[in-house]
Design a protein around this motif. Structure first.
Motif, PDB file in Angstrom:
ATOM      1  N   ILE A 228       0.831  -1.207   0.000  1.00  0.00           N
ATOM      2  CA  ILE A 228       0.000   0.000   0.000  1.00  0.00           C
ATOM      3  C   ILE A 228       0.864   1.255   0.000  1.00  0.00           C
ATOM      4  O   ILE A 228       0.622   2.204  -0.763  1.00  0.00           O
ATOM      5  CB  ILE A 228      -0.946  -0.002   1.218  1.00  0.00           C
ATOM      6  N   LEU A 229       1.891   1.283   0.863  1.00  0.00           N
ATOM      7  CA  LEU A 229       2.739   2.472   1.000  1.00  0.00           C
ATOM      8  C   LEU A 229       3.764   2.600  -0.119  1.00  0.00           C
ATOM      9  O   LEU A 229       4.285   3.693  -0.363  1.00  0.00           O
ATOM     10  CB  LEU A 229       3.459   2.442   2.350  1.00  0.00           C
ATOM     11  N   GLY A 230       4.057   1.480  -0.770  1.00  0.00           N
ATOM     12  CA  GLY A 230       5.078   1.501  -1.811  1.00  0.00           C
ATOM     13  C   GLY A 230       6.497   1.409  -1.267  1.00  0.00           C
ATOM     14  O   GLY A 230       7.465   1.558  -2.025  1.00  0.00           O
ATOM     15  N   ARG A 231       6.653   1.134   0.011  1.00  0.00           N
ATOM     16  CA  ARG A 231       7.961   0.995   0.651  1.00  0.00           C
ATOM     17  C   ARG A 231       7.763   0.260   1.970  1.00  0.00           C
ATOM     18  O   ARG A 231       6.680   0.303   2.553  1.00  0.00           O
ATOM     19  CB  ARG A 231       8.596   2.365   0.902  1.00  0.00           C
ATOM     20  N   PRO A 232       8.797  -0.392   2.483  1.00  0.00           N
ATOM     21  CA  PRO A 232       8.660  -1.076   3.770  1.00  0.00           C
ATOM     22  C   PRO A 232       8.554  -0.067   4.909  1.00  0.00           C
ATOM     23  O   PRO A 232       9.362   0.859   5.002  1.00  0.00           O
ATOM     24  CB  PRO A 232       9.959  -1.887   3.880  1.00  0.00           C
ATOM     25  N   PRO A 233       7.579  -0.196   5.780  1.00  0.00           N
ATOM     26  CA  PRO A 233       7.484   0.706   6.937  1.00  0.00           C
ATOM     27  C   PRO A 233       8.706   0.584   7.843  1.00  0.00           C
ATOM     28  O   PRO A 233       9.251  -0.506   8.036  1.00  0.00           O
ATOM     29  CB  PRO A 233       6.222   0.233   7.662  1.00  0.00           C
ATOM     30  N   ALA A 234       9.114   1.722   8.409  1.00  0.00           N
ATOM     31  CA  ALA A 234      10.245   1.718   9.344  1.00  0.00           C
ATOM     32  C   ALA A 234       9.834   1.234  10.718  1.00  0.00           C
ATOM     33  O   ALA A 234      10.642   0.675  11.461  1.00  0.00           O
ATOM     34  CB  ALA A 234      10.851   3.115   9.428  1.00  0.00           C
ATOM     35  N   ARG A 235       8.552   1.473  11.082  1.00  0.00           N
ATOM     36  CA  ARG A 235       8.069   1.063  12.400  1.00  0.00           C
ATOM     37  C   ARG A 235       6.760   0.300  12.232  1.00  0.00           C
ATOM     38  O   ARG A 235       5.912   0.666  11.415  1.00  0.00           O
ATOM     39  CB  ARG A 235       7.861   2.276  13.300  1.00  0.00           C
ATOM     40  N   GLU A 256      -5.934   4.393   5.994  1.00  0.00           N
ATOM     41  CA  GLU A 256      -4.922   5.425   6.216  1.00  0.00           C
ATOM     42  C   GLU A 256      -5.084   5.988   7.619  1.00  0.00           C
ATOM     43  O   GLU A 256      -6.196   6.140   8.130  1.00  0.00           O
ATOM     44  CB  GLU A 256      -5.059   6.519   5.170  1.00  0.00           C
ATOM     45  N   ALA A 257      -3.959   6.299   8.258  1.00  0.00           N
ATOM     46  CA  ALA A 257      -3.968   6.817   9.624  1.00  0.00           C
ATOM     47  C   ALA A 257      -3.034   8.019   9.735  1.00  0.00           C
ATOM     48  O   ALA A 257      -2.347   8.187  10.742  1.00  0.00           O
ATOM     49  CB  ALA A 257      -3.559   5.728  10.607  1.00  0.00           C
ATOM     50  N   GLY A 258      -3.008   8.837   8.703  1.00  0.00           N
ATOM     51  CA  GLY A 258      -2.127   9.993   8.673  1.00  0.00           C
ATOM     52  C   GLY A 258      -1.079   9.831   7.600  1.00  0.00           C
ATOM     53  O   GLY A 258      -0.968   8.769   6.961  1.00  0.00           O
ATOM     54  N   PRO A 259      -0.261  10.860   7.366  1.00  0.00           N
ATOM     55  CA  PRO A 259       0.774  10.790   6.327  1.00  0.00           C
ATOM     56  C   PRO A 259       1.750   9.638   6.576  1.00  0.00           C
ATOM     57  O   PRO A 259       2.358   9.548   7.642  1.00  0.00           O
ATOM     58  CB  PRO A 259       1.475  12.148   6.439  1.00  0.00           C
ATOM     59  N   GLY A 260       1.854   8.753   5.609  1.00  0.00           N
ATOM     60  CA  GLY A 260       2.782   7.636   5.711  1.00  0.00           C
ATOM     61  C   GLY A 260       2.450   6.644   6.794  1.00  0.00           C
ATOM     62  O   GLY A 260       3.330   5.885   7.233  1.00  0.00           O
ATOM     63  N   ALA A 261       1.198   6.603   7.249  1.00  0.00           N
ATOM     64  CA  ALA A 261       0.818   5.713   8.347  1.00  0.00           C
ATOM     65  C   ALA A 261      -0.434   4.940   7.982  1.00  0.00           C
ATOM     66  O   ALA A 261      -1.309   5.432   7.259  1.00  0.00           O
ATOM     67  CB  ALA A 261       0.595   6.497   9.636  1.00  0.00           C
ATOM     68  N   LEU A 262      -0.522   3.717   8.498  1.00  0.00           N
ATOM     69  CA  LEU A 262      -1.675   2.857   8.250  1.00  0.00           C
ATOM     70  C   LEU A 262      -2.118   2.190   9.543  1.00  0.00           C
ATOM     71  O   LEU A 262      -1.295   1.850  10.391  1.00  0.00           O
ATOM     72  CB  LEU A 262      -1.329   1.751   7.239  1.00  0.00           C
ATOM     73  N   LYS A 263      -3.430   2.006   9.669  1.00  0.00           N
ATOM     74  CA  LYS A 263      -4.008   1.106  10.659  1.00  0.00           C
ATOM     75  C   LYS A 263      -4.408  -0.156   9.909  1.00  0.00           C
ATOM     76  O   LYS A 263      -5.059  -0.081   8.859  1.00  0.00           O
ATOM     77  CB  LYS A 263      -5.224   1.745  11.319  1.00  0.00           C
TER      78      LYS A 263
END
Length: 281
Positions: A228-235, A256-263
């Motif tokens: 979804i983000l197009g990159r591996p999440p850092a956290r 979506e849960a904010g810029p660059g964030a997902l729930k």
């Protein structure tokens, strides 16, 4: 059942252990194949899939040292909590670099805390372990691992049935087939019989089918977030809420849960949230 000696169990706080294993191209190929990716031909120095560290340097209990449920006997690094069920309750990871083919991964683990409380289903004992993963002096990730021990009461324990999970803006489905669960158990050297032994899990543990591993669900949600983000999440943080089984598709949801964030969350069709997670960065 042996009573909990909380003071004795808490003497395990501060215990450490280390383990190492080389990251091989063959392991990367097996990991990819398990998750329905072409295995390819990994080369020295190539970044490996995230969460592959869970398949490296597992505890090496002898087969004769396993308990009736397939778990290693209690004691050693983890405290000998005298409650029969041990589950992966959740965790949180922060990634700072990549494991690469040819690295030697080194995991340093420390028991951080132990607490006991009474829940709706009886006594619960929570153990928190902090893992630090390095490779050739490079910091790769830190991981908090939350373990819960509980009794043998019937699944659900008479608690009210939670509501059905919501539908996420992003959705996917995975078949948690016995083959997938067995392969993941093999990758992680996990002998816990609830994941592959259908007669045991239904007749002895009282579940309706094979239980989908918590780490497997977390890995699937992390990979879903990456797409979804197009990159591996850092956290990435996750928490198990209820078991899911091989008797129905495993649904992956995200909002979506904010810029660059997902729930994110998993659920069976019409079922409650099984695991919830947050991905950032």
């Amino acid at each position: 059942m042996t009573p909990l000696d909380i003071d004795h169990l808490r003497t395990w706080i501060g215990r450490e252990e280390t383990a190492e294993e080389a990251v091989t191209a063959a392991l990367v190929q097996r990991f990819r194949a398990t998750f329905d990716e072409e295995p390819g031909t990994p080369v020295e120095g190539e970044a490996t899939p995230r969460f592959i560290h869970l398949c490296l340097a597992p505890p090496l209990a002898l087969t004769r040292a396993l308990g009736p449920d397939g778990h290693p006997a209690r004691g050693g690094f983890l405290p000998p909590v005298p409650l029969p069920r041990r589950m992966w309750a959740g965790g949180a990871l922060t990634f700072t670099d990549e494991l690469r083919v040819g690295d030697t991964m080194r995991r340093t683990s420390r028991v951080e805390n132990l607490t006991v409380k009474e829940g709706r289903t009886g006594t619960l004992c929570f153990v928190t372990v902090l893992h630090t993963i390095t490779a050739d002096a490079r910091a790769i990730l830190t991981e908090r691992h939350d373990i819960v021990y509980r009794g043998l009461d019937a699944p659900g324990g008479g608690a009210p049935t939670p509501p059905a999970a919501a539908q996420g803006r992003f959705q996917d489905a995975v078949d948690p087939s016995p083959a997938l669960l067995f392969r993941y158990s093999a990758l992680t050297f996990n002998g816990h019989r609830i994941h592959y032994d259908q007669p045991y899990v239904t007749r002895q543990e009282g579940y309706p089918g094979l239980v989908v591993h918590g780490p497997l669900q977390a890995t699937l949600l992390y990979r879903f977030a990456t797409r979804i983000l197009g990159r591996p999440p850092a956290r990435f943080a996750f928490r198990g809420l209820s078991p899911v089984f091989d008797t129905a598709p495993l649904l992956l949801h995200a909002d979506e849960a904010g810029p660059g964030a997902l729930k994110l969350w998993t659920a069976a069709p019409g079922g409650p949230e099984a695991m919830v997670a947050q991905a950032h960065g």
